[in-house]
Design a protein around this motif. Structure first.
Motif, PDB file in Angstrom:
ATOM      1  N   THR A  18      21.987 -14.331  56.262  1.00 34.36           N
ATOM      2  CA  THR A  18      22.306 -14.329  57.564  1.00 34.36           C
ATOM      3  C   THR A  18      21.618 -13.070  57.945  1.00 34.36           C
ATOM      4  N   PRO A  19      20.744 -13.213  59.278  1.00 36.30           N
ATOM      5  CA  PRO A  19      19.892 -12.260  59.641  1.00 36.30           C
ATOM      6  C   PRO A  19      21.174 -11.061  60.048  1.00 36.30           C
ATOM      7  N   PHE A  20      20.700  -9.979  59.913  1.00 36.32           N
ATOM      8  CA  PHE A  20      21.472  -8.716  60.100  1.00 36.32           C
ATOM      9  C   PHE A  20      20.661  -7.623  60.771  1.00 36.32           C
ATOM     10  N   SER A  21      21.444  -6.795  61.343  1.00 40.63           N
ATOM     11  CA  SER A  21      20.646  -5.639  61.973  1.00 40.63           C
ATOM     12  C   SER A  21      20.296  -4.500  61.105  1.00 40.63           C
ATOM     13  N   GLN A 102      10.446  -7.727  56.963  1.00 41.46           N
ATOM     14  CA  GLN A 102      10.276  -9.283  56.644  1.00 41.46           C
ATOM     15  C   GLN A 102      11.259 -10.044  57.219  1.00 41.46           C
ATOM     16  N   LYS A 103      12.450  -9.377  57.133  1.00 39.60           N
ATOM     17  CA  LYS A 103      13.658 -10.290  57.751  1.00 39.60           C
ATOM     18  C   LYS A 103      13.657 -10.015  59.289  1.00 39.60           C
ATOM     19  N   ASN A 104      13.094  -8.991  59.733  1.00 42.46           N
ATOM     20  CA  ASN A 104      12.981  -8.650  61.525  1.00 42.46           C
ATOM     21  C   ASN A 104      11.839  -9.627  61.804  1.00 42.46           C
ATOM     22  N   LEU A 105      10.803  -9.973  61.134  1.00 48.40           N
ATOM     23  CA  LEU A 105       9.733 -10.610  61.427  1.00 48.40           C
ATOM     24  C   LEU A 105      10.077 -12.235  61.568  1.00 48.40           C
ATOM     25  N   LEU A 106      10.735 -12.550  60.258  1.00 51.95           N
ATOM     26  CA  LEU A 106      11.139 -14.090  60.020  1.00 51.95           C
ATOM     27  C   LEU A 106      12.154 -14.350  60.817  1.00 51.95           C
ATOM     28  N   LYS A 107      13.411 -13.169  61.163  1.00 56.03           N
ATOM     29  CA  LYS A 107      14.341 -13.639  61.974  1.00 56.03           C
ATOM     30  C   LYS A 107      15.321 -14.364  60.793  1.00 56.03           C
ATOM     31  N   LYS A 108      15.391 -14.467  59.441  1.00 53.79           N
ATOM     32  CA  LYS A 108      16.188 -14.845  58.485  1.00 53.79           C
ATOM     33  C   LYS A 108      15.842 -14.002  57.386  1.00 53.79           C
ATOM     34  N   VAL A 109      16.689 -14.287  56.264  1.00 54.70           N
ATOM     35  CA  VAL A 109      16.598 -14.071  54.830  1.00 54.70           C
ATOM     36  C   VAL A 109      16.450 -15.034  53.922  1.00 54.70           C
ATOM     37  N   ASP A 110      15.387 -15.214  53.356  1.00 51.88           N
ATOM     38  CA  ASP A 110      14.908 -16.536  52.581  1.00 51.88           C
ATOM     39  C   ASP A 110      14.556 -15.870  51.382  1.00 51.88           C
TER      40      ASP A 110
END
Length: 202
Positions: A18-21, A102-110
């Motif tokens: 889940t995207p997180f801060s 990467q997770k900030n750019l993609l708005k997700k964690v994959d």
């Protein structure tokens, strides 16, 4: 420097993809500042990891060189030691920085996030000496193969071979012993000396 403890609930959020801060991981600091401020601590920790790795072979195989040319031998050893510390420290920090960006750019964690981080951070190996970089590569390849095999087993795409590790070990020793006998120059000198003590000269 203050070490932040990630709560169990936040860890579940991170692991779930889940995207997180970034505030969860480094509250009150930007990604860049967190990486820079933590670098000395990471290097200090890695210095302890690499000390026996460099010290033991140095004491075992460099004694004659140390007696003959102490300043040059110690200087080269310290440079090699520092290179190893930099390699591991920068690799870890690049991984962490990549994760944030990467997770900030993609708005997700994959799966792309850790995969790309591993690829990018691996270029830190350029900081290592050529011989040690080769050793690291040789040590990583079996771990990669082991991971692939375990993944295939977990998905039911590969049968479990009883004592398969022993079979692999046998093949590896056979290859090493062949080159030990017929082409010793292809082996690293320190390894050859160890094998020479074990197997002797046939």
């Amino acid at each position: 420097m203050k070490n932040y403890v990630i709560s169990a609930a936040d860890q579940l959020i991170i692991q779930s993809g889940t995207p997180f801060s970034c505030e969860i991981v480094h509250p009150g600091q930007s990604c860049e500042m967190n990486i820079l401020l933590n670098l000395p601590r990471i290097m200090k920790s890695n210095a302890k990891v690499y000390l026996p790795v460099h010290l033991i072979p140095f004491l075992l195989y460099k004694r004659k060189q140390l007696i003959k040319n102490p300043i040059s031998t110690i200087s080269r050893a310290l440079v090699s030691y520092f290179k190893s510390i930099c390699f591991l420290s920068f690799m870890v920090q690049i991984l962490r920085y990549n994760w944030c960006k990467q997770k900030n750019l993609l708005k997700k964690v994959d799966p792309f996030v850790p995969s790309s981080g591993g690829f990018i951070s691996s270029f830190a190996l350029l900081l290592e000496s050529n011989t040690r970089a080769m050793e690291i590569c040789l040590s990583i390849v079996p771990r990669f193969c082991e991971t692939v095999v375990n993944l295939l087993k977990s998905r039911g795409k590969m049968i479990n071979i009883p004592h398969g590790d022993v079979i692999v070990f046998s093949f590896v020793i056979a290859i090493i012993h062949y080159y030990y006998q017929h082409d010793p120059k292809s082996l690293k000198s320190t390894y050859y000396k160890v094998f020479e003590k074990i197997w002797g000269i046939n």
